[in-house]
Write an enzyme that holds these catalytic residues in place. Structure first.
Site, PDB file in Angstrom:
ATOM      1  NE  ARG A 163     -50.585  55.012  30.687  1.00  0.00           N
ATOM      2  CZ  ARG A 163     -51.153  55.013  30.504  1.00  0.00           C
ATOM      3  NH1 ARG A 163     -50.794  54.009  29.473  1.00  0.00           N
ATOM      4  NH2 ARG A 163     -52.593  54.619  31.008  1.00  0.00           N
ATOM      5  CB  SER A 240     -51.753  57.396  36.979  1.00  0.00           C
ATOM      6  OG  SER A 240     -52.836  57.982  37.182  1.00  0.00           O
ATOM      7  CD  GLU A 346     -47.538  56.696  33.977  1.00  0.00           C
ATOM      8  OE1 GLU A 346     -47.666  57.485  33.022  1.00  0.00           O
ATOM      9  OE2 GLU A 346     -48.081  56.039  34.926  1.00  0.00           O
TER      10      GLU A 346
END
Length: 354
Positions: A163, A240, A346
């Protein structure tokens, strides 16, 4: 006099204050001109895509916002059953995935249903259900803000990780277009994710028609509130919110002892390879075991964890950004206090932080 433009309508969280100046660029030349003009004037600049991975503070952005709205796709044969798919940064990501599947191109199907624009995918190294953009990426065309020049960079230069990439957390470059290598024939990439394999009724590593994988992924994401729906507040989120934490193997026994002390020695803790000498844990599992269940509320109910998935922090319709941050801090601190594991957000934060 320029009228400030509210940014809440340009994020999937429906949160964020106004921008002093708001421009929409429909061509890459317009993106380049707008960015160069702001840089030459020394003005603060925010390049905005789909707003799906973005948390904007209540005070907004005191500068110029350039919204990427470029369009265009092209296919070029690479040989050996491969095709180069080149896409402008402003294209809707899921539309691109759907089009690839409809044209019997395999590789992107497990990334179906992810909100946002194509330009964000290499920045985040977007991934889901066992597939990452890094698996398919060939190159990215960037506007380098330091030199003012456009250049093409290869996958190897992007520092792609879980990520993340060298583009994340910096505004030194703006993505203009992205190229992927996809396989002809209509078959999916190997199915690598157990939940998806079980849904499809196949063994891990199997290839099936890409359309079947897309349908299964969309169904799974919908069940978790991860497909945008204006009528469903569980999808008023940034997806998320926390990444799965990665811990050193040397620290794992300490973490496991804390988990077993709290939950019992018989508890099996899900964990996955996290790279050399590291182990990846499940953020959702840790959040739930720290006592934060689906639907957990904060700020008098204005925000909550999704009722479908504990990784999504949601706006219930009347929240502001500070409400969301209050919930995020509560969850982060709760997991840290219970298991001494740090959760990292994130999304990208603009004008606010945890």
């Amino acid at each position: 006099m320029t009228t400030p433009v509210p940014l809440a309508g340009y994020t999937t969280l429906r949160l964020g204050g106004p921008a002093s100046v708001f421009l929409e660029a429909t061509k890459s030349t317009e993106v380049i001109e707008a960015v160069r003009a702001a840089d030459q004037a020394g003005e603060p600049l925010l390049v905005l895509g789909g707003g799906s991975n973005l948390v904007i503070g209540d005070a907004g952005f005191d500068g110029t916002v350039v919204r990427i709205a470029t369009r265009g796709r092209g296919h070029d044969p690479l040989g050996d059953g491969l095709v180069r798919l080149t896409v402008e940064a402003g294209e809707n990501w899921d539309d691109v995935v759907a089009d690839a599947v409809a044209n019997d191109l395999g590789g992107l199907e497990a990334l179906s249903g992810i909100p946002g624009l194509v330009g964000a995918t290499p920045v985040q190294n977007v991934g889901a259900y066992g597939v990452e953009v890094a698996d398919l990426l060939l190159s990215v065309d960037l506007l380098d803000r330091r030199s003012g020049q456009v250049r093409q960079v290869s996958t190897a230069e992007l520092g792609l990780g879980y990520r993340t990439s060298v583009l994340k957390g910096t505004d030194d470059a703006v993505v203009l277009r992205v190229s992927f290598a996809l396989r002809t024939g209509g078959q999916s990439a190997p199915v690598r994710y157990a939940e998806l394999a079980n849904t499809l009724g196949v063994e891990l590593g199997a290839r099936v028609p890409a359309a079947q994988v897309r349908d299964a992924v969309l169904a799974l994401r919908t069940g978790k509130g991860m497909v945008l729906d204006a009528e469903d507040h569980d999808t008023w989120s940034a997806g998320s919110f926390f990444t799965n934490p990665i811990v050193a193997e040397a620290d794992l026994p300490r973490v496991l002892s804390l988990i077993h002390a709290r939950l019992g020695p018989e508890i099996k803790v899900p964990r996955y390879p996290g790279g050399a000498g590291r182990v990846k844990l499940s953020a959702a599992w840790l959040i739930e075991r720290a006592g934060f269940l689906r639907g957990h509320e904060a700020a008098d109910g204005r925000v909550s964890l999704s009722h479908k998935h504990t990784l999504a922090l949601t706006n219930r319709g009347k929240a502001d950004t500070e409400d969301l941050l209050t919930l995020a801090r509560e969850v982060r601190d709760g997991v840290r206090g219970a298991f001494e594991v740090d959760l990292h957000p994130e999304p990208v934060f603009v004008g606010c932080n945890l």
